[in-house]
Design an enzyme around this catalytic site. Structure first.
Site, PDB file in Angstrom:
ATOM      1  N   GLY A 171     -12.003  -0.225  -2.504  1.00  0.00           N
ATOM      2  CA  GLY A 171     -11.285  -1.156  -1.824  1.00  0.00           C
ATOM      3  C   GLY A 171     -11.177  -2.631  -2.545  1.00  0.00           C
ATOM      4  O   GLY A 171     -12.232  -2.956  -3.244  1.00  0.00           O
ATOM      5  N   SER A 214       0.890  -1.205  -0.011  1.00  0.00           N
ATOM      6  CA  SER A 214      -0.047  -0.072   0.290  1.00  0.00           C
ATOM      7  C   SER A 214       0.892   1.187  -0.089  1.00  0.00           C
ATOM      8  O   SER A 214       0.486   2.213  -0.488  1.00  0.00           O
ATOM      9  CB  SER A 214      -1.079   0.079   1.218  1.00  0.00           C
ATOM     10  OG  SER A 214      -0.383  -0.215   2.244  1.00  0.00           O
ATOM     11  N   SER A 219     -10.452  -2.762   3.567  1.00  0.00           N
ATOM     12  CA  SER A 219      -9.982  -2.460   2.308  1.00  0.00           C
ATOM     13  C   SER A 219      -9.831  -0.816   2.038  1.00  0.00           C
ATOM     14  O   SER A 219     -10.431  -0.309   0.878  1.00  0.00           O
ATOM     15  CB  SER A 219     -11.108  -3.136   1.518  1.00  0.00           C
ATOM     16  OG  SER A 219     -11.205  -4.533   1.414  1.00  0.00           O
ATOM     17  N   GLU A 264     -10.533  -7.343   0.427  1.00  0.00           N
ATOM     18  CA  GLU A 264     -11.375  -8.465   1.372  1.00  0.00           C
ATOM     19  C   GLU A 264     -12.217  -9.341   0.412  1.00  0.00           C
ATOM     20  O   GLU A 264     -12.423 -10.491   0.419  1.00  0.00           O
ATOM     21  CB  GLU A 264     -12.311  -7.540   2.109  1.00  0.00           C
ATOM     22  CG  GLU A 264     -11.207  -7.301   3.383  1.00  0.00           C
ATOM     23  CD  GLU A 264     -11.914  -6.295   4.446  1.00  0.00           C
ATOM     24  OE1 GLU A 264     -12.251  -4.926   4.015  1.00  0.00           O
ATOM     25  OE2 GLU A 264     -12.378  -6.641   5.392  1.00  0.00           O
TER      26      GLU A 264
END
Ligand code: FAD
Lengths: 291, 765
Positions: free
Chosen positions: B721, B500, B538, B724
Site C-alpha cells: 500500500g 485505482s 492503502s 497513507e
C-alpha cells in the site's frame, strides 16, 4: 437563499429614489462578490437588490490634472489594467491586484469593498494612505466624506437610508511621492488580511527627507485606522530605517486588534509594526523612482 | 485496439534494470481521465431523478446541550414541505459493534450520530431533517423546527476533558482502564498500554534523555467534494442509495442497520468520488435520505455545505502526547516511553490505538512503554484520515529524535539508519517485522541530490523525518468478461479515489499479457460485484489488484480449456504464456485471436477473483524538507521537498507519485496552518476554506517522490500500500527544519505564524 426582487436603475436619481422608497429593505449591488455570499449565508435578506452598474457615474474612471475620480462600481480589473494608476496610485493597485483572483476582480469594486466596511478590506488602508474622499449622494443631496471617517464599525458606515457611494476622489500625486500596500496572510494566496498596511510618502527634491506621509492600517481594529500620529513622526526626518521604526512602533500602539482564528493580539500588533516599516520602505523606493 | 508496445512507450523512467513486466511500471492514461477532465464524470450531487425532493439537515447550534423537545409542526405546515424526520425515524440497532473495514463503529453511537437522541454532543450534531420541493423551502422549514435545549458546559480540549470534574459527555461511558472498569463514568473511554523490555534498565544506560510534550490540533481530511446522498425507497421496500463513499458495501451494511432492513433490500450505487482520505467510510446522510424517502415515497437528495462537512463529519483528532527517549553513547536507542491522549470527539473510538502502535514503529526500541487514552470531547466524532493516528505520533517522536541528534551531534539520517526497524525487530506492541524497506528509504534520501546539495542562506533549515503505516489487506472481489474484440470488461468493487481502477486493470492486463487500455474497468454497485471492503488502509491496489490477478488466472484457465477443445488436445497440453494460449507443435492463439472465438460457441468466458490477502507489508517513508522562515512574521516557506517511500512495486508510477505528493501536501497543511479553531462556547469559528487553511499550489514547491521498490513477498506483483504513509512525516520534518532555520523547537501544531512569532518574541525578551 430567500426570494428577492432585482432592479437596475439607469440614473443616479432613480437609484436614490428606489433606495429611499424601499427604506432599508433594499441593498445596492456592485460586483456582488460580498453581497451574494452574505445573502446565501442569510446574513442579509434584502427584499430588493439594486444593481448599480448601469449608472454612468458609478462606472466612470477619470484621471486628470485634478486627480483621480473612481466610480464606486468600477471593477478591480479595470483599475489593474490602467497604467497611470499603477504608477501614480500604486497603493490602490497593490490592493485591487490582490482582491480575489481574476474572476473576482472582474466584478469586485473598490466601492463595494469600502461599503461592505469589513475591518480587513484590502482597499481601505490604501484609500486612507492616498487621501481619498467619498462622494455620497442621497435623498438630501450630495456630501463629501473623508475616507478615514467612512467606516464606523465592522460592517457599518456613515451611509444613511437611501444614500449610496457614488465615487472616490483622489488628489493628484505630489512630486517625489510614492505609495504601497501590503497585507500579511498565512498562505501565499486565497486568504484574508490578518494585518494590512497602506502608506504614502512624499520626499524632498533631494529624495532624502520625508515631507509628508500617510499610513492606513487594516484588520487591527473595528474599522480601518488612520495612523496619523505614527505618520507625523516621519515628517522632517530623513528616510532611514531608524525613522521608519519610530513610525512602526507608534503604529503598533494605535492597533487595537482582537484574538481570533486569523491571528492573536500579540501577533497582529507585532506584524503591524513590521508591515508599516516594510510598506514605508517600498513607498520610499517608489518615491525615488526605484521600484 | 492498443498494444502492449504502446504502454511500454509511455513507461516511466523508474526501474532501470531489465524490465520484468510489460504493463506494470508503465504509465497508461487513466480510464476515467476524459470524463474527469471534461466534467462529465457523475458525482453524487449530479444525480437527478424524476420527482426528486431536496433534503436539508437541521444541526445543533450548541456544542453540548440536552434536547428537551423537538416540535416539527410549524415546519410540516409550510407549503412544499413533504416530510420531517428525527432520531425517532431510525431503527435502534442496539449497543453492538459493526466492522467497517478500517475500524469498527458502535451502532448505537452511529445511530445517535446520524440524529442526536437526548443530547447534542457537538455544534453541528444533526437534530432533524426536512424534505421539500426545493432546497430553499427545505432550508426555510428547518428554521421552523422548534428545538428546546438545556445548555451544558462544553469541553473541547483533550487535556481538559481528562480532568476530574470536567463536563461529562456520556453518563454510560466508563473507562476501560487496562481492562478494569472505572467506578465513575468518564470522558476517558479507554486506557491501554504496550510494553516490552525493562524501561528503567534501558534509561539507566542512556547517555542522553530527551523528554517533551506536544499538542496537535483537530484537522479535517478536507476532501473537495462534500458528502451527499440520494435515496429512493420504493413501494416494494427496495432501497437504492447513490452516494460518494469509500465503500459501497459498508454503506449498505450501515444503512440496513440504521433503517432496519435486510442488507439484500439495500442497493448502494457508488458515484465518482471527490476525495475521502478516510472520512467517507462512516455514513451521515444516507440513512437520512432513506428515511425521508420512505416517508415521502419519492427520491430524496441531501447535500452537505462546507460548513456541514467541517462541523458535522469526522475530522481527525487533536492530541496531547508525551515522549521520553533514551539514547546511549554509541547513538543507539536504549529506551522509549510515550503517552498519547487523543480526542475521540463525541463518541469513543479515536485512532489512539494505531497512534500508540506507530509511535516507536520506525525504530528498534528494546525497552519501551506506551500508554494510550481515548477521550470524548464536544467535537464531531473523529474518523479515519490517512494513516489515522500516526501523524500526531510521528510529530512527537520524530522531533524528539531530531533533538537527540542535535544534542549528540549525530547526522539525523545516519541515526535513523542505524536504529531503523528492520526484519526481525519487535515492535513495542508485539509484532515482529518481516522484510520491510525503511533502511532503503533512508539510504535513498542519503543518496539523493536534495540531501547532497547544501542549503544556503539565512533563516533556512533542513529537516528530515520518517514514518510508518501498517496498511491492510481485507476482502475484495471482481469479475472479468472476455469480449470478442480482444478486450476485457472488468467490474471491481473498490471505489476509485486515486486512479485505482487503472492500477487494478493493469494487474489483470499484466497477467493476461494484454494492454492496460484493452481492459475496461468499472466500479460495480453492491448488486453487481462481489463483496469488497472499503477503499482505505492503502489496500485497493494491493488487495483488489490481487482479486484482478486471480480473475485473470481464471480467464487463463478457461481460455486454455477452450483452446484444447479447438485443437482437440488434452487441457493439460495447453498453457497460457506471452499473452496467448500455447499448445503442442507450436500451436498458438494470441489473446485477441482466442477472444474472437469465445462468443461463437461454448460458454462465455467470465473470470472471477476474490481475495482476502493477509500479508500487506507495512509501508515506510523518509522525507527531507527545506524551509525559509520569515524571522519577523513567522511565515514558513517550503523551498524544497523530497519524499522517499518503499512502495513494494509501483504498478502505475504516476499514481504512486500522486499518492505521495497528495499525502505530503496534506501533511504540510496539518503542520503549518490547519486547525479547528474553537471559541469558549465550543463553536468552531473557521468552518470555511477561507479560514481553515489547506495549502494552495502557491504555498508548495514541487514534491519530489523517490520511489523505492522493495517488493512485498506477500503479493504476486510485490505490491505494498502507498496511500497513507506519506502524510506521516511532514509535520515533524517541517518542525525539524524550522528548528534548524531559527533555533526554535515547535511543540504545537499547527506551526502557524502567530505561534512562531510568539516563540520568537519569547526568545528575544
Ligand atoms: C473568492 C473571493 C475572494 C475575495 N478576496 C478578497 C480579498 O482578497 N480582499 C478583500 O478585501 N476582499 C475580498 N473579497 C471580498 C469582496 O470581493 C470585496 O470586498 C469586493 O471589493 C466587494 O466589491 P463588490 O463590488 O463585489 O461589492 P458588493 O458585494 O456588490 O457590495 C458589498 C457591500 O457594499 C454595498 N455597496 C456596494 N456598492 C455600494 C455603493 N456604491 N453604495 C452603497 N453601498 C454599496 C452592498 O450593498 C454590499 O453591502 C473576496 C470575495 C470573494 C468571493
Amino acid at each position: 437563499m430567500h426570494e428577492f426582487e432585482y432592479v437596475a436603475p439607469r440614473s443616479l436619481a432613480d437609484a436614490v429614489a428606489v433606495l429611499s422608497r424601499l427604506n432599508g429593505q433594499a441593498k445596492p449591488l456592485a460586483g456582488g462578490t460580498d453581497l451574494i455570499d452574505q445573502m446565501r449565508m442569510g446574513r442579509y435578506q434584502p427584499g430588493t437588490v439594486v444593481d448599480l452598474k448601469k449608472i454612468p457615474e458609478l462606472v466612470r474612471l477619470e484621471l486628470s490634472s485634478a486627480g483621480l475620480r473612481l466610480g464606486a462600481a468600477v471593477p478591480c480589473r479595470v483599475i489593474n489594467e490602467h497604467p497611470a494608476i499603477a504608477s501614480d496610485y500604486s497603493a490602490l493597485k497593490d490592493s485591487t491586484h490582490i482582491i480575489g483572483g481574476i474572476q473576482i476582480q472582474n466584478r469586485a469594486s473598490v466601492g463595494g469593498n469600502l461599503c461592505n466596511s469589513g475591518p480587513a478590506a484590502d482597499s481601505s488602508p490604501s484609500l486612507i494612505a492616498l487621501g481619498a474622499v467619498c462622494v455620497v449622494t442621497g435623498p438630501k443631496g450630495t456630501r463629501d466624506v473623508p475616507v478615514e471617517q467612512f467606516c464606523t464599525g465592522p460592517g457599518k458606515n456613515v451611509l444613511q437610508p437611501g444614500e449610496l457611494l457614488v465615487e472616490l476622489k483622489f488628489p493628484s500625486p505630489a512630486a517625489n511621492s510614492g505609495s504601497a500596500y501590503e497585507r500579511f496572510i498565512p498562505r501565499y494566496e486565497m486568504d484574508i488580511a490578518v494585518v494590512g498596511v497602506g502608506a504614502s510618502v512624499t520626499l524632498d527634491a533631494a529624495g532624502e527627507t520625508i515631507i509628508s506621509a500617510r499610513i492606513g492600517l487594516g484588520a487591527v481594529g473595528p474599522t480601518p485606522i488612520d495612523a496619523t500620529s505614527a505618520a507625523a513622526l516621519l515628517v522632517g526626518k530623513s528616510a532611514t530605517r531608524e525613522t521608519l521604526e519610530l513610525a512602526a512602533e507608534a503604529a503598533r500602539g494605535l492597533a487595537t486588534p482582537i484574538d481570533d482564528m486569523r491571528g492573536t493580539v500579540e501577533f497582529r500588533k507585532h506584524a503591524t509594526g513590521v508591515l508599516v516599516r516594510r510598506v514605508l520602505e517600498t513607498a520610499i523606493q517608489r518615491a525615488k523612482g526605484l521600484a | 485496439m492498443a498494444t502492449v508496445e504502446q504502454d511500454l512507450a509511455t513507461a516511466g523512467s523508474n526501474g532501470s534494470g531489465p524490465k520484468k513486466y510489460k504493463v506494470i511500471g508503465t504509465r497508461p492514461i487513466r480510464h476515467d481521465g476524459v470524463d474527469k477532465v471534461t466534467g462529465r464524470a457523475q458525482y453524487g450531487a449530479d444525480i437527478r431523478l424524476t420527482g426528486m425532493l431536496a433534503g436539508v439537515v437541521l444541526r445543533s447550534p450548541h456544542a453540548h446541550a440536552k434536547i428537551l423537545s423537538i416540535d416539527v409542526s410549524k415546519a410540516l405546515a409550510l407549503p412544499g414541505v413533504r416530510a420531517v424526520v428525527t432520531n425517532a425515524d431510525l431503527s435502534d440497532p442496539g449497543d453492538r459493534m459493526c466492522e467497517l473495514g478500517e475500524g469498527a463503529v458502535n451502532l448505537r453511537h452511529l445511530n445517535h450520530n446520524i440524529f442526536a437522541k437526548d443530547k447534542a454532543l457537538y455544534r453541528g450534531h444533526a437534530i432533524a431533517a426536512v424534505a421539500a420541493d426545493n432546497i430553499h423551502i427545505a432550508e426555510q422549514a428547518t428554521k421552523l423546527i422548534d428545538v428546546k435545549y438545556e445548555l451544558l458546559a462544553p469541553v473541547v480540549d483533550v487535556v481538559a476533558a481528562m480532568q476530574p470534574g470536567a463536563p461529562l459527555l456520556h453518563a454510560d461511558v466508563y473507562t476501560d482502564d487496562l481492562g478494569e472498569k472505572s467506578a465513575q463514568p468518564s470522558n476517558v473511554a479507554r486506557h491501554f498500554r504496550f510494553e516490552q523490555g525493562d524501561i528503567a534498565k534501558g534509561f539507566a544506560q542512556a547517555a542522553c534523555i530527551i523528554e517533551r510534550e506536544f499538542h496537535t490540533a483537530t484537522v479535517h481530511q478536507g476532501y473537495i467534494e462534500p458528502q451527499n446522498a440520494t435515496a429512493f425507497w420504493s413501494a416494494d421496500g427496495q432501497i437504492t442509495v447513490w452516494t460518494s463513499t469509500q465503500g459501497s458495501f459498508s454503506v449498505r451494511q450501515q444503512v440496513a442497520e440504521l433503517v432496519g432492513a435486510p442488507i439484500s433490500r439495500v442497493k448502494v450505487i457508488p458515484t465518482e468520488i471527490g476525495g475521502g482520505f478516510g472520512g467517507k467510510i462512516r455514513v451521515y446522510l444516507e440513512p437520512v435520505a432513506a428515511a425521508l424517502s420512505k416517508k415521502t415515497g419519492r427520491p430524496v437528495q441531501v447535500l452537505m455545505s462546507r460548513a456541514d462537512v467541517f462541523e458535522g463529519t469526522g475530522p481527525t483528532p487533536g492530541s496531547f502526547i508525551k515522549v521520553k527517549l533514551g539514547v546511549d553513547a554509541h547513538g543507539m536507542i536504549v529506551a522509549g516511553e510515550a503517552s498519547l491522549a487523543y480526542e475521540a470527539g463525541a463518541y469513543p473510538g479515536s485512532p489512539v490505538g494505531p497512534g500508540a502502535m506507530c509511535i516507536f514503529s520506525c525504530y528498534n526500541v528494546p525497552n519501551g512503554r506506551v500508554d494510550g487514552y481515548d477521550v470524548c470531547v464536544n467535537k464531531p466524532q473523529t474518523s479515519a484520515y490517512r494513516a489515522p493516528g500516526a501523524t500526531n505520533a510521528a510529530f512527537a517522536m520524530e522531533t524528539v529524535v531530531d533533538e537527540v541528534c542535535q544534542q549528540l551531534d549525530l547526522d539525523p539520517l545516519e541515526f535513523r539508519r542505524r536504529n531503523a526497524a528492520k526484519e526481525g525487530v519487535r515492535r513495542v506492541d508485539g509484532p515482529v517485522y518481516p522484510k520491510v524497506g525503511l533502511v532503503e528509504t533512508i539510504e535513498a534520501c542519503q543518496r539523493s541530490e536534495h540531501w547532497n546539495t547544501p542549503l544556503e542562506g539565512p533563516n533556512r533549515g533542513r529537516g528530515v523525518a520518517s514514518g510508518f503505516w501498517f496498511n491492510c489487506g481485507l476482502r475484495s472481489s471482481c469479475s472479468a468478461t472476455v469480449n470478442p474484440d480482444g478486450t476485457v470488461a472488468l467490474v471491481e468493487g473498490s471505489t476509485d479515489i486515486g486512479g485505482s481502477r487503472t492500477g487494478i486493470a493493469m494487474q489483470l492486463a499484466e497477467t493476461l499479457g494484454i494492454a492496460a487500455t484493452d481492459v475496461v474497468p468499472t466500479v460495480g454497485d453492491t448488486d453487481s460485484v462481489g463483496y469488497t471492503d472499503v477503499t482505505g488502509g492503502s489496500r485497493v491496489t494491493f488487495a483488489t489488484g490481487w482479486a484482478a490477478y486471480l480473475a485473470a488466472l481464471d480467464i487463463q484457465q478457461q481460455l486454455c480449456a477452450r483452446a484444447a477443445d479447438e485443437w482437440d488436445v488434452p487441457a493439460e497440453a495447453v498453457t497460457y504464456a506471452e499473452g496467448g494460449v500455447n499448445g503442442p507443435e507450436g500451436r498458438r492463439f494470441s489473446f485477441a485471436e482466442i477472444a474472437a472465438k469465445v462468443n461463437a460457441h461454448g460458454d462465455p468466458v467470465v473470470g472471477r477473483g476474490s481475495a482476502d490477502p493477509q500479508h500487506c507489508g507495512g509501508a515506510f517513508a523518509t522525507h527531507i524538507v527545506d524551509v525559509e522562515v520569515d524571522p519577523e512574521l513567522g511565515k514558513v516557506k517550503v523551498l524544497r521537498y523530497t519524499a522517499a517511500q518503499d512502495v513494494g512495486t509501483a504498478i502505475h508510477p504516476a499514481y504512486v507519485e500522486g499518492q505521495i505528493q497528495g499525502g505530503v501536501v496534506q501533511g504540510i497543511g496539518w503542520g503549518l496552518n490547519e486547525e479547528y479553531f474553537y471559541d469558549v462556547k465550543g463553536v468552531m469559528r473557521n468552518s470555511t476554506f477561507l479560514d481553515y487553511r489547506i495549502p494552495t499550489c502557491l504555498d508548495l514547491p514541487m514534491i519530489d517522490a523517490l520511489i523505492v521498490e522493495v517488493p512485498n513477498p506477500g503479493h504476486p506483483y510485490g505490491v505494498r500500500g502507498v496511500g497513507e504513509v506519506p502524510i506521516v512525516p511532514p509535520p515533524a520534518a517541517l518542525a525539524n527544519a524550522i528548528a534548524q532555520a531559527i533555533g526554535i523547537r515547535m511543540t504545537q501544531l499547527p506551526m502557524s505564524p502567530p505561534r512562531i512569532v510568539h516563540e520568537i518574541l519569547k526568545k528575544n525578551v
